[in-house]
Write an enzyme that holds these catalytic residues in place. Structure first.
Site, PDB file in Angstrom:
ATOM      1  N   ARG A 138       1.132  -6.552  -2.195  1.00  0.00           N
ATOM      2  CA  ARG A 138       2.494  -6.013  -2.387  1.00  0.00           C
ATOM      3  C   ARG A 138       3.513  -6.685  -1.457  1.00  0.00           C
ATOM      4  NH1 ARG A 138       5.050  -0.348  -1.186  1.00  0.00           N
ATOM      5  NH2 ARG A 138       6.291   0.087  -3.055  1.00  0.00           N
TER       6      ARG A 138
ATOM      7  N   ILE B  39      11.225  -1.298  -5.774  1.00  0.00           N
ATOM      8  CA  ILE B  39       9.843  -1.551  -6.191  1.00  0.00           C
ATOM      9  C   ILE B  39       9.216  -0.163  -6.245  1.00  0.00           C
ATOM     10  CG2 ILE B  39       9.148  -1.997  -3.777  1.00  0.00           C
ATOM     11  CD1 ILE B  39       6.950  -3.834  -4.797  1.00  0.00           C
ATOM     12  N   SER B  40       8.515   0.134  -7.331  1.00  0.00           N
ATOM     13  CA  SER B  40       8.017   1.496  -7.542  1.00  0.00           C
ATOM     14  C   SER B  40       6.965   1.876  -6.505  1.00  0.00           C
ATOM     15  CB  SER B  40       7.392   1.626  -8.937  1.00  0.00           C
ATOM     16  OG  SER B  40       8.277   1.179  -9.922  1.00  0.00           O
ATOM     17  N   GLN B  41       6.768   3.190  -6.359  1.00  0.00           N
ATOM     18  CA  GLN B  41       5.702   3.713  -5.505  1.00  0.00           C
ATOM     19  C   GLN B  41       4.355   3.246  -6.077  1.00  0.00           C
ATOM     20  OE1 GLN B  41       4.739   7.767  -6.166  1.00  0.00           O
ATOM     21  NE2 GLN B  41       4.217   8.174  -4.047  1.00  0.00           N
TER      22      GLN B  41
END
Ligand code: SAM
Length: 215
Positions: A30, A56-58
């Site tokens: 990530r 940026i998504s969880q």
């Protein structure tokens, strides 16, 4: 949180069981997808700012959506809202053929660089994802990473009948919250399965928030 291993542990602890999904999160780093100013938080299980008022998504939310979509090798997948490209990379790592659409050209450009190693498995497009991408349809799975007032009709039409799964956050009227649905299709009939509350930035464009903000 300090490393990828810890992040995978959090996903497992929160109910993610598919070994291939867990392995993808343990492999796709990530850190490569987040801007420098938030890089120290890359392995936190939280959304992070990536510029242009987007996130940026969880990781847990991505893992839930990927599991719900039942992603496996060879599937034809449409992703709406490329953002950083992190979820795109997870999908490609799982062996899917991914078409991903992002509205903000600068984000798409940055994601393209991060996704170079996935080559032919990812087709990255700039445009209004609410329209889908008919040339690559029908899709085995469609994942929408922005909350929608309702199912954008073109996406429903581009979903494969019966076995196709469309994972989408749909806004709760006026509450600022959303509910995650898995939608399946039989002809022009759509079945909605409720998978609980979630939070996403809103979809923009024809099928979302109409007034596109200045970035
Ligand atoms: N899953 C992504 C990731 O891992 O980085 C994060 C997606 S972010 C929560 C939502 C993205 O949807 C934003 O990048 C936003 O610009 C994009 N978006 C919003 N409306 C869109 C539209 N109509 N078409 C394509 N992308 C859109």
């Amino acid at each position: 949180m300090s490393n990828l291993h810890d992040l995978v542990g959090v996903l497992r602890h929160n109910g993610i069981t598919d070994p291939l999904v867990l392995s993808a999160f343990g492999t796709v780093d990530r850190k490569r997808f987040v801007p420098g100013d938030v890089r120290e938080y890359a392995y936190d299980n939280s959304p992070l700012a990536i510029g242009f008022q987007q996130t940026i998504s969880q990781p847990l939310m991505i893992a839930i959506m990927v599991e719900l979509a039942g992603i496996s090798r060879g599937m034809n997948v449409l992703e709406i809202g490329t953002g950083s490209g992190y979820q795109t990379a997870i999908l490609a790592h799982l062996g899917a053929k991914v078409t991903s659409i992002e509205r903000i050209p600068e984000l798409a450009l940055r994601a393209r660089t991060c996704l170079e190693e996935y080559g032919k498995r990812v087709e990255l497009l700039v445009g209004d994802g609410g329209e889908g991408y008919p040339p690559n349809a029908p899709y085995d799975a469609i994942i929408v990473s922005a909350s929608c007032p309702e199912l954008p009709p073109p996406l429903g039409e581009q979903l494969k009948e019966k076995k196709g799964k469309l994972v989408i956050p749909i806004e709760d009227a006026g509450a600022g919250e959303a509910t995650l649905f898995v939608i399946s299709r039989e002809g022009s009939t759509y079945h909605y399965a409720n998978h609980g509350p979630c939070r996403f930035v809103p979809l923009q464009g024809e099928y979302g928030k109409h007034e596109v903000q200045d970035e």
